[in-house]
Design an enzyme around this catalytic site. Structure first.
Site, PDB file in Angstrom:
ATOM      1  N   GLU A   1       0.904  -1.201  -0.016  1.00 17.53           N
ATOM      2  CA  GLU A   1      -0.246   0.070   0.074  1.00 17.53           C
ATOM      3  C   GLU A   1       0.957   1.096  -0.006  1.00 17.53           C
ATOM      4  O   GLU A   1       1.656   1.363   0.974  1.00 17.53           O
ATOM      5  CB  GLU A   1      -0.897   0.096   1.428  1.00 17.53           C
TER       6      GLU A   1
ATOM      7  N   CYS B   1      -2.277   8.637   3.661  1.00 18.81           N
ATOM      8  CA  CYS B   1      -2.430   8.340   2.117  1.00 18.81           C
ATOM      9  C   CYS B   1      -3.491   8.480   1.499  1.00 18.81           C
ATOM     10  O   CYS B   1      -3.477   8.668   0.278  1.00 18.81           O
ATOM     11  CB  CYS B   1      -1.659   6.682   1.927  1.00 18.81           C
TER      12      CYS B   1
HETATM   13  N1  NAI Z   1       0.976   5.206   2.211  1.00 23.38           N
HETATM   14  C1  NAI Z   1       1.352   5.794   3.207  1.00 23.38           C
HETATM   15  O1  NAI Z   1       0.476   5.775   4.150  1.00 23.38           O
HETATM   16  C2  NAI Z   1       2.698   6.212   3.519  1.00 23.38           C
HETATM   17  C3  NAI Z   1       3.636   7.147   2.604  1.00 23.38           C
HETATM   18  N2  NAI Z   1       4.584   7.564   2.811  1.00 23.38           N
HETATM   19  C4  NAI Z   1       5.271   8.370   1.905  1.00 23.38           C
HETATM   20  O2  NAI Z   1       6.519   7.968   1.703  1.00 23.38           O
HETATM   21  C5  NAI Z   1       7.309   9.260   2.093  1.00 23.38           C
HETATM   22  C6  NAI Z   1       8.562   9.129   2.842  1.00 23.38           C
HETATM   23  O3  NAI Z   1       8.104   8.580   4.077  1.00 23.38           O
HETATM   24  P1  NAI Z   1       9.142   7.450   4.732  1.00 23.38           P
HETATM   25  O4  NAI Z   1       8.992   7.242   6.052  1.00 23.38           O
HETATM   26  O5  NAI Z   1      10.491   7.704   4.204  1.00 23.38           O
HETATM   27  O6  NAI Z   1       8.284   6.225   4.016  1.00 23.38           O
HETATM   28  P2  NAI Z   1       9.209   4.743   3.967  1.00 23.38           P
HETATM   29  O7  NAI Z   1       8.587   4.178   2.561  1.00 23.38           O
HETATM   30  O8  NAI Z   1      10.828   4.852   3.787  1.00 23.38           O
HETATM   31  O9  NAI Z   1       9.220   3.794   5.157  1.00 23.38           O
HETATM   32  C7  NAI Z   1       7.944   3.123   5.315  1.00 23.38           C
HETATM   33  C8  NAI Z   1       8.459   1.658   6.062  1.00 23.38           C
HETATM   34  O10 NAI Z   1       9.528   1.081   5.055  1.00 23.38           O
HETATM   35  C9  NAI Z   1      10.604   0.980   6.117  1.00 23.38           C
HETATM   36  N3  NAI Z   1      11.858   0.915   4.982  1.00 23.38           N
HETATM   37  C10 NAI Z   1      12.538   2.094   4.372  1.00 23.38           C
HETATM   38  N4  NAI Z   1      13.487   1.633   3.459  1.00 23.38           N
HETATM   39  C11 NAI Z   1      13.255   0.366   3.488  1.00 23.38           C
HETATM   40  C12 NAI Z   1      14.016  -0.555   2.767  1.00 23.38           C
HETATM   41  N5  NAI Z   1      14.758  -0.215   1.830  1.00 23.38           N
HETATM   42  N6  NAI Z   1      13.583  -1.888   2.704  1.00 23.38           N
HETATM   43  C13 NAI Z   1      12.395  -2.231   3.470  1.00 23.38           C
HETATM   44  N7  NAI Z   1      11.752  -1.328   4.238  1.00 23.38           N
HETATM   45  C14 NAI Z   1      12.192  -0.164   4.279  1.00 23.38           C
HETATM   46  C15 NAI Z   1      10.667   2.285   7.053  1.00 23.38           C
HETATM   47  O11 NAI Z   1      11.489   1.888   7.868  1.00 23.38           O
HETATM   48  C16 NAI Z   1       9.196   1.932   7.284  1.00 23.38           C
HETATM   49  O12 NAI Z   1       8.973   1.018   8.272  1.00 23.38           O
HETATM   50  C17 NAI Z   1       6.318  10.205   2.590  1.00 23.38           C
HETATM   51  O13 NAI Z   1       6.823  11.514   2.231  1.00 23.38           O
HETATM   52  C18 NAI Z   1       5.167   9.918   1.919  1.00 23.38           C
HETATM   53  O14 NAI Z   1       4.873  10.245   0.664  1.00 23.38           O
HETATM   54  C19 NAI Z   1       5.253   7.547   4.342  1.00 23.38           C
HETATM   55  C20 NAI Z   1       4.524   6.707   5.311  1.00 23.38           C
HETATM   56  C21 NAI Z   1       3.520   6.240   5.004  1.00 23.38           C
HETATM   57  O1  AKG Z   2      -7.686   7.330   6.138  1.00 21.65           O
HETATM   58  C1  AKG Z   2      -7.444   6.472   6.799  1.00 21.65           C
HETATM   59  O2  AKG Z   2      -8.153   6.437   7.862  1.00 21.65           O
HETATM   60  C2  AKG Z   2      -6.284   5.531   6.739  1.00 21.65           C
HETATM   61  C3  AKG Z   2      -5.142   6.243   5.794  1.00 21.65           C
HETATM   62  C4  AKG Z   2      -4.165   5.224   5.772  1.00 21.65           C
HETATM   63  O3  AKG Z   2      -4.364   3.974   5.732  1.00 21.65           O
HETATM   64  C5  AKG Z   2      -2.740   5.593   5.325  1.00 21.65           C
HETATM   65  O4  AKG Z   2      -2.451   7.110   5.405  1.00 21.65           O
HETATM   66  O5  AKG Z   2      -1.896   5.029   5.279  1.00 21.65           O
END
Ligand code: NAI
Ligand code: AKG
Length: 487
Positions: free
Chosen positions: A254, A288
């Site tokens: 996701e 997200c």
């Molecule tokens: N879809 C969502 O709900 C989310 C989206 N994001 C997006 O990502 C951007 C950056 O946030 P980050 O915290 O840097 O996200 P990220 O994608 O780096 O982190 C998400 C998870 O993946 C882990 N991770 C990081 N590098 C990895 C690797 N090489 N292999 C496996 N796992 C790894 C992190 O430690 C964390 O547990 C945000 O600005 C946002 O745009 C971030 C968090 C949640």
């Molecule tokens: O809108 C929500 O309640 C969930 C959003 C979500 O899953 C996320 O930001 O990763």
């Protein structure tokens, strides 16, 4: 009472609390006040991942062999403990990643509700009887757990996301290794304490903290891990998916969104403004599902913009622990820098900055990672702020000549997670539901705020095309077995 600040936390492996094998730990600071160390977290390495996976493998046969009802009972017990400790868990969340305390409490209560939902799944049917062409045979489907599941979780929903991944994994008979985001390790370890107190057998759930690039990658690549479920950025998600695919493991991703809200000429503008603010700026835009593109039909554009600006000006930015704060800080310095760099790009590429765009002026906010709520207009479709996920309190206003043009603009995106429309016209509602390329389409409701009993996931680059939550979770966490029996 308040939580103990600066506490040293340990990994939870094989039912025991263990420091990282290297002995290393790293401080986690409060994004509302960088001087406050919330927790010291283990800085784990690959040997810790190996130990956690070994514990999960060892625990698997007995756990898989228990009835779904018995596994569900443990989730019910965990839910009650999470509820009892709600204030403490929520405060830890607010101090670790900045969302306001009421939001953190709501999310923790949602975590308990998710646990109860999946506890109930332990008693529901898992298969069908299918007529065989052989009149003497019985043919049916059942489901087998994947085995050991790796959960890689982000920081933006530190309770809800780990639970909506781990709870279905567990109830369907898998064992779990959870790697929370570095920013929210203490919150995750408090959840582990709840599972431990509920009596979950050793090794069934393991939680390890550390750098994503080290232990996240090690988990994705580990031959002892049968399935990986990930929420986070697109870049990392794709890496995780490829690592799992390369060794034949199941994966579920996701990732980002660039979620639009459409405001038609017949919309109730006050409701549409409230939904834009709540969907776009709650949790500082770090969802997200957050609203990020606001596409408004020409006839009502000026009226909508003026109402929006008047209300956004009123929002109080501050420490999420303060009762009058509406909007907390970004979750980390890095996240704040990313948001500010998108805002700079918006200005450079020619969008008009109507409001915000900076860190709030000094004073008590100087020590936190704050960004003012920000509104742009004259945002063209080729601009970065129209195309890329910002994950911050930034709204991009787009004027559309007609409702049809608004839908077309909304679909001009690599992402397709959530989308919403404000209209009173049934024809427009139905056209939107039919034509919008998103996994969740919402009519007269904000883009964020999913319900735990419904499938959740995106189209296009927002996900790996699978769905989480609700009964959809069974599709990822189990494999169908078709059984043919003849006496
Ligand atoms: N879809 C969502 O709900 C989310 C989206 N994001 C997006 O990502 C951007 C950056 O946030 P980050 O915290 O840097 O996200 P990220 O994608 O780096 O982190 C998400 C998870 O993946 C882990 N991770 C990081 N590098 C990895 C690797 N090489 N292999 C496996 N796992 C790894 C992190 O430690 C964390 O547990 C945000 O600005 C946002 O745009 C971030 C968090 C949640
Ligand atoms: O809108 C929500 O309640 C969930 C959003 C979500 O899953 C996320 O930001 O990763």
């Amino acid at each position: 009472m308040g939580i103990e600040l600066g506490k040293i936390y340990h990994n939870y492996i094989d039912g025991q609390w263990k420091p990282a094998l290297s002995g290393e730990q790293s401080p986690g600071v409060n994004p509302a006040n960088r001087r406050e160390v919330v927790a010291y977290l283990p800085q784990s390495g690959k040997p810790d991942v190996d130990a956690a996976v070994a514990a999960a493998r060892k625990a698997l046969p007995a756990w898989r062999g228990m009835s779904g009802t018995a596994r569900g009972d443990l989730l019910y017990r965990t839910a009650a403990i999470v509820e009892r400790r709600l204030d403490e868990i929520a405060e830890t969340m607010t101090r670790e990643m900045g969302k306001t305390l009421p939001e953190a409490k709501g999310e923790t209560a949602r975590g308990a509700a998710i646990l109860r939902y999946y506890a109930g799944e332990g008693m529901r049917k898992v298969g069908d009887v299918i007529p065989s062409s052989d009149g003497e045979a019985l043919m049916f489907t059942t489901r087998a757990p994947l085995g050991v599941v790796g959960v890689i979780a982000p920081w933006n929903f530190p309770v809800a996301i780990p639970i909506w991944k781990a709870a279905p994994a567990l109830v369907y008979g898998n064992t779990v290794v959870l790697k929370p985001a570095r920013e929210t390790g203490a919150t995750a370890l408090k959840l582990a304490e709840c599972f431990a107190e509920a009596g979950l057998p050793a090794g069934v759930l393991n939680v390890i903290c550390g750098s994503g690039a080290v232990i996240g990658e090690a988990l994705a690549e580990h031959p002892g891990v049968n399935g990986i479920t990930f929420t986070g950025s697109n870049a990392v998600g794709k890496k995780v998916g490829m690592a799992a695919f390369a060794r034949g493991a199941k994966y579920q991703l996701e990732m980002g969104g660039k979620n639009p809200i459409l405001v038609a000429e017949d919309a109730d503008l006050d409701l549409a403004v409230d939904a834009t603010i709540s969907g776009g700026l709650k949790s500082t835009g770090q969802k997200c599902t957050a609203t990020s593109r606001v596409i408004v039909v020409d006839d009502v554009y000026d009226a909508f913009r003026d109402k929006l600006l008047a209300k956004v000006r009123e929002l109080k930015v501050g420490d999420g622990m303060e009762p009058d704060t509406w909007l907390g800080p970004c979750a980390s310095d890095r996240q704040r820098e990313t948001v500010l760099s998108y805002i700079r790009k918006g200005v450079q590429e020619g969008a008009s900055l109507l409001l915000g765009g900076e860190q709030p002026p000094e004073g008590t906010l100087a020590d936190g990672y704050y960004v003012q709520p920000t509104v742009f207009e004259h945002v063209a479709r080729d601009m970065t702020i129209f195309r890329e996920e910002i994950f911050g309190p930034v709204l991009a206003l787009v004027r559309a000549p007609s409702f049809e043009a608004a839908v077309e603009a909304a679909n001009d995106s690599d992402f397709g997670l959530s989308a919403s429309v404000y209209t009173r016209d049934i024809g427009r509602m139905l056209a939107f539901v039919r034509d919008m390329e998103a996994g969740m389409v919402r009519v007269n409701a904000e883009t964020a705020g999913v319900e735990l009993q419904a499938p959740f996931g995106g189209m296009k680059q927002s996900s790996s095309h699978s769905r989480e939550q609700g009964q959809a979770a069974i599709e990822f966490f189990t494999s169908i077995k078709t059984v043919f029996v003849k006496g």
